[in-house]
Motif scaffolding. Structure first.
Motif, short mmCIF file in Angstrom:
data_model
loop_
_atom_site.label_atom_id
_atom_site.label_comp_id
_atom_site.label_asym_id
_atom_site.label_seq_id
_atom_site.Cartn_x
_atom_site.Cartn_y
_atom_site.Cartn_z
N PRO A 103 -21.92 13.34 -59.46
CA PRO A 103 -21.60 14.52 -60.25
C PRO A 103 -22.26 14.49 -61.63
O PRO A 103 -22.43 13.43 -62.23
N ASP A 124 -22.99 20.20 -62.45
CA ASP A 124 -21.81 20.58 -61.67
C ASP A 124 -20.69 21.13 -62.53
O ASP A 124 -19.90 21.97 -62.09
N ARG A 214 -20.53 15.95 -52.26
CA ARG A 214 -21.43 16.70 -53.14
C ARG A 214 -22.63 17.21 -52.36
O ARG A 214 -23.09 18.34 -52.56
#
Length: 259
Positions: A103, A124, A214
């Motif tokens: 992230p 993100d 992700r």
């Protein structure tokens, strides 16, 4: 420490499983090719480091995040050189973010304009300091923030996106949050601490689940997204290389040098 050990426009450091990529080209972190490549190289470095579990992109310049592409560069480079720069910012950044497996958080302080918006929304999560301001001023220079024709309508809706992109007006962190362009607004003095706290929270999640999750999340955003970003490079280059745009860019660069 600098990304790759050679790019002094970017600072890179790792602590507690968090990589911090700091933009360090005063006074406004204007993006030239070396700086964009530095950001991409730093993200690749974080991706390859198993000790890194989350990434924060922030500014080492106290009063601003990133003013966008370096106007002097746009005014003096050849069409091929401009295409290389914009392709790296648009496609290169998109590719490395998609493939990162970890992230990313943008911690935006002060001014974020144009290419600075591109850096921020590639992440993100976007955390804005109360002093942060945002905008797409390219239209006033006779050019276009074409990647945000792809990004912004998806985030805030077609009509609100059109207004911001074609008036070029500045808006503050509170409005950015109301539009959904940033996740939250925090006091200036607490922003870096909050960015690291949030990065630490994400870094503590199960690594395999975060990586797989992700990757799946990025795939579902839009399977056709990369093609449209590549088209945005061509749209940008088509307008920035016109004589009308170059005249405005040269005038802006000369005005900056005379100050």
């Amino acid at each position: 420490m600098t990304a790759g050990g050679t790019n002094h426009r970017i600072r890179y450091e790792v602590s507690g499983g968090i990589a911090r990529i700091m933009l360090a080209r005063p006074p406004v972190n204007a993006l030239d090719l070396a700086m964009v490549r530095g950001v991409v190289a730093a993200l690749k470095r974080a991706a390859a480091d198993d000790a890194v579990r989350a990434v924060v992109i922030a500014s080492a310049v106290a009063k601003g995040f990133c003013a966008g592409l370096d106007i002097v560069e746009l005014a003096r480079r050849s069409p091929d050189q401009i295409r290389t720069l914009v392709h790296e910012l648009y496609v290169g950044l998109f590719d490395v973010q998609c493939q990162l497996g970890k992230p990313t958080i943008a911690a935006v302080n002060g001014a974020a304009r144009g290419g600075g918006m591109t850096l921020a929304v590639s992440c993100d999560i976007v955390l804005a300091a109360e002093s942060a301001t945002f905008g797409y001023p390219e239209i006033d220079l006779g050019v276009l923030p074409t990647i945000h024709f792809v990004h912004l309508p998806r985030i805030i809706g077609r009509h609100r996106a059109f207004e911001l992109l074609f008036t070029g007006r500045t808006f503050d962190a509170k409005q950015a949050a109301a539009l959904g362009l940033v996740n939250r607004v925090v006091p200036d003095a607490e922003q870096q601490t909050e960015a690291l706290r949030l990065a630490g929270e994400l870094a503590a999640k199960p690594e395999a689940a975060m990586r797989a999750g992700r990757a799946a999340f990025m795939r579902q955003i839009d399977r056709d997204y990369r093609r449209r970003i590549a088209e945005a490079v061509e749209d940008f280059c088509a307008i920035v290389t016109t004589e009308a745009a170059q005249a405005k860019l040269r005038a802006f660069a000369e005005k900056g040098r005379s100050k």
